[in-house]
Design an enzyme around this catalytic site. Structure first.
Site, PDB file in Angstrom:
ATOM      1  N   LYS A 187     -54.830  -9.907  15.748  1.00 15.64           N
ATOM      2  CA  LYS A 187     -54.077  -8.674  16.043  1.00 15.64           C
ATOM      3  C   LYS A 187     -53.785  -8.533  17.535  1.00 15.64           C
ATOM      4  O   LYS A 187     -52.659  -8.224  17.925  1.00 15.64           O
ATOM      5  CB  LYS A 187     -54.855  -7.426  15.566  1.00 15.64           C
ATOM      6  CG  LYS A 187     -55.162  -7.396  14.084  1.00 15.64           C
ATOM      7  CD  LYS A 187     -55.786  -6.085  13.669  1.00 15.64           C
ATOM      8  CE  LYS A 187     -57.148  -5.806  14.276  1.00 15.64           C
ATOM      9  NZ  LYS A 187     -58.228  -6.732  13.881  1.00 15.64           N
ATOM     10  N   ARG A 207     -58.249   2.344  11.657  1.00 19.40           N
ATOM     11  CA  ARG A 207     -59.225   1.430  11.072  1.00 19.40           C
ATOM     12  C   ARG A 207     -59.837   2.033   9.805  1.00 19.40           C
ATOM     13  O   ARG A 207     -60.555   1.357   9.092  1.00 19.40           O
ATOM     14  CB  ARG A 207     -60.320   1.272  12.114  1.00 19.40           C
ATOM     15  CG  ARG A 207     -61.076  -0.010  12.185  1.00 19.40           C
ATOM     16  CD  ARG A 207     -60.707  -1.038  13.061  1.00 19.40           C
ATOM     17  NE  ARG A 207     -61.729  -1.819  13.646  1.00 19.40           N
ATOM     18  CZ  ARG A 207     -61.568  -2.390  14.836  1.00 19.40           C
ATOM     19  NH1 ARG A 207     -60.501  -2.143  15.553  1.00 19.40           N
ATOM     20  NH2 ARG A 207     -62.485  -3.186  15.307  1.00 19.40           N
ATOM     21  N   ARG A 264     -63.694 -17.369  20.902  1.00 22.18           N
ATOM     22  CA  ARG A 264     -62.851 -16.458  21.695  1.00 22.18           C
ATOM     23  C   ARG A 264     -63.454 -16.198  23.073  1.00 22.18           C
ATOM     24  O   ARG A 264     -64.653 -16.022  23.222  1.00 22.18           O
ATOM     25  CB  ARG A 264     -62.709 -15.133  20.936  1.00 22.18           C
ATOM     26  CG  ARG A 264     -61.896 -14.103  21.679  1.00 22.18           C
ATOM     27  CD  ARG A 264     -61.349 -13.066  20.752  1.00 22.18           C
ATOM     28  NE  ARG A 264     -62.357 -12.146  20.246  1.00 22.18           N
ATOM     29  CZ  ARG A 264     -62.055 -11.132  19.434  1.00 22.18           C
ATOM     30  NH1 ARG A 264     -60.805 -10.917  19.057  1.00 22.18           N
ATOM     31  NH2 ARG A 264     -63.010 -10.327  18.996  1.00 22.18           N
ATOM     32  N   ARG A 267     -67.167 -11.811  24.495  1.00 23.20           N
ATOM     33  CA  ARG A 267     -67.463 -10.414  24.148  1.00 23.20           C
ATOM     34  C   ARG A 267     -68.843 -10.327  23.512  1.00 23.20           C
ATOM     35  O   ARG A 267     -69.191 -11.171  22.689  1.00 23.20           O
ATOM     36  CB  ARG A 267     -66.418  -9.898  23.161  1.00 23.20           C
ATOM     37  CG  ARG A 267     -65.173  -9.379  23.850  1.00 23.20           C
ATOM     38  CD  ARG A 267     -64.093  -9.054  22.870  1.00 23.20           C
ATOM     39  NE  ARG A 267     -64.530  -8.228  21.732  1.00 23.20           N
ATOM     40  CZ  ARG A 267     -63.693  -7.712  20.832  1.00 23.20           C
ATOM     41  NH1 ARG A 267     -62.399  -7.920  20.936  1.00 23.20           N
ATOM     42  NH2 ARG A 267     -64.154  -6.991  19.842  1.00 23.20           N
ATOM     43  N   ARG A 280     -69.673  -7.058  11.810  1.00 25.61           N
ATOM     44  CA  ARG A 280     -68.363  -6.408  12.010  1.00 25.61           C
ATOM     45  C   ARG A 280     -67.422  -6.701  10.847  1.00 25.61           C
ATOM     46  O   ARG A 280     -66.654  -5.845  10.424  1.00 25.61           O
ATOM     47  CB  ARG A 280     -67.743  -6.879  13.330  1.00 25.61           C
ATOM     48  CG  ARG A 280     -68.417  -6.242  14.538  1.00 25.61           C
ATOM     49  CD  ARG A 280     -68.079  -6.976  15.815  1.00 25.61           C
ATOM     50  NE  ARG A 280     -66.666  -7.026  16.089  1.00 25.61           N
ATOM     51  CZ  ARG A 280     -66.040  -8.075  16.631  1.00 25.61           C
ATOM     52  NH1 ARG A 280     -66.702  -9.162  16.934  1.00 25.61           N
ATOM     53  NH2 ARG A 280     -64.761  -8.014  16.890  1.00 25.61           N
TER      54      ARG A 280
HETATM   55  P1  AMP Z   1     -61.874  -4.556  18.487  1.00 24.28           P
HETATM   56  O1  AMP Z   1     -61.557  -5.026  19.875  1.00 24.28           O
HETATM   57  O2  AMP Z   1     -60.684  -4.000  17.777  1.00 24.28           O
HETATM   58  O3  AMP Z   1     -62.603  -5.599  17.673  1.00 24.28           O
HETATM   59  O4  AMP Z   1     -62.885  -3.313  18.657  1.00 24.28           O
HETATM   60  C1  AMP Z   1     -64.150  -3.468  19.284  1.00 24.28           C
HETATM   61  C2  AMP Z   1     -65.059  -2.320  18.885  1.00 24.28           C
HETATM   62  O5  AMP Z   1     -64.485  -1.064  19.327  1.00 24.28           O
HETATM   63  C3  AMP Z   1     -65.256  -2.140  17.385  1.00 24.28           C
HETATM   64  O6  AMP Z   1     -66.289  -2.990  16.867  1.00 24.28           O
HETATM   65  C4  AMP Z   1     -65.652  -0.651  17.310  1.00 24.28           C
HETATM   66  O7  AMP Z   1     -66.978  -0.442  17.742  1.00 24.28           O
HETATM   67  C5  AMP Z   1     -64.716  -0.043  18.364  1.00 24.28           C
HETATM   68  N1  AMP Z   1     -63.410   0.333  17.786  1.00 24.28           N
HETATM   69  C6  AMP Z   1     -62.197  -0.213  18.115  1.00 24.28           C
HETATM   70  N2  AMP Z   1     -61.213   0.387  17.423  1.00 24.28           N
HETATM   71  C7  AMP Z   1     -61.799   1.314  16.635  1.00 24.28           C
HETATM   72  C8  AMP Z   1     -61.300   2.248  15.686  1.00 24.28           C
HETATM   73  N3  AMP Z   1     -59.998   2.343  15.392  1.00 24.28           N
HETATM   74  N4  AMP Z   1     -62.202   3.054  15.065  1.00 24.28           N
HETATM   75  C9  AMP Z   1     -63.514   2.994  15.340  1.00 24.28           C
HETATM   76  N5  AMP Z   1     -64.043   2.126  16.215  1.00 24.28           N
HETATM   77  C10 AMP Z   1     -63.211   1.290  16.869  1.00 24.28           C
END
Ligand code: AMP
Length: 225
Positions: free
Chosen positions: A13, A88, A127, A160, A171
């Site tokens: 994404k 999400r 990554r 990360r 996750r």
């Molecule tokens: P990502 O970079 O999209 O994988 O997001 C990293 C972390 O940020 C996730 O594991 C959540 O802890 C938090 N996070 C990101 N986007 C959301 C969302 N839309 N709703 C809730 N938590 C989020």
């Protein structure tokens, strides 16, 4: 054009949204990226979301919606946007629609990037990200020009914390449970489309552009516009 990219962590994404934003001159908003930047700055928002992000749990809907409603409002004069990592959950999708309705606009569509679990695991474990500008690399498939350094700003690339093996599985499980109602939300509204997320970023990006054209969400600009 206003679209959302759905799909599990590692589906691509972030990379695809970034390419799409550059190609179409639209805004790219990523909740994960916003949260990581706020955590790095030590802001109030960063402190509120830190424990969720560090443990791979979802930040509560109310807070995510509030943050995104503000950011979308600030971007309302742009040509459109691509959202990555938001919504999400079903609750966030409802919150997003309400926030956009207040601005007199709506989502054109949602694209779900489908990927096998083995491919997601391979992508996430390799990554590397730039802690300064958020550019994403991969140790095998999207190598930086200089090993370990960001192509854009030369900062040292990092893994990360939530890309560690035990966190990745967690996750993926959390995301699977949250995304099913989200998918049916967009399906019911006739806004859902699925895309094969396997292959290189360039390959999937090509597929995505064709899909966007097929859906009639956009009259494509030429590269030189
Ligand atoms: P990502 O970079 O999209 O994988 O997001 C990293 C972390 O940020 C996730 O594991 C959540 O802890 C938090 N996070 C990101 N986007 C959301 C969302 N839309 N709703 C809730 N938590 C989020």
């Amino acid at each position: 054009m206003r679209i959302v990219l759905l799909g599990p962590p590692g589906a691509g994404k972030g990379s695809l949204a970034s390419l799409l934003a550059k190609r179409l001159g639209i805004a790219h908003l990523s909740t994960g990226e916003i949260f990581r930047q706020e955590i790095a700055r030590g802001s109030l928002l960063g402190r509120r979301v830190q424990s969720y992000v560090a443990s791979g749990r979802l930040v509560p809907d109310a807070l995510v919606i509030q943050v995104m409603a503000q950011r979308l409002n600030a971007k309302r004069r742009t040509r459109g946007f691509v959202l990555d990592g938001f919504p999400r959950t079903h609750g966030q999708a409802v919150g997003l629609d309400q926030a956009l309705k207040r601005q007199g606009v709506s989502i054109d569509g949602a694209i779900y990037l489908g990927c096998s679990v083995s491919l997601l695991l391979r992508r996430l474990s390799g990554r590397r990200v730039c802690p300064q500008c958020g550019t994403i690399f991969h140790i095998r498939t999207m190598r930086p020009r200089r090993p370990g350094r960001c192509d854009q700003c030369q900062a040292r690339l990092v893994i990360r914390k939530d890309d560690q093996p035990d966190m990745i599985r967690r996750r993926l499980n959390i995301d699977g449970a949250a995304s099913r109602p989200l998918v049916s939300y967009y399906r019911k509204r006739g806004l859902f489309s699925q895309l094969d997320g396997s292959g290189s970023v360039e390959t999937v990006f090509g597929r995505m552009l064709k899909q966007i054209q097929r859906q009639g969400w956009l009259v494509m600009r030429s590269k030189d516009d």
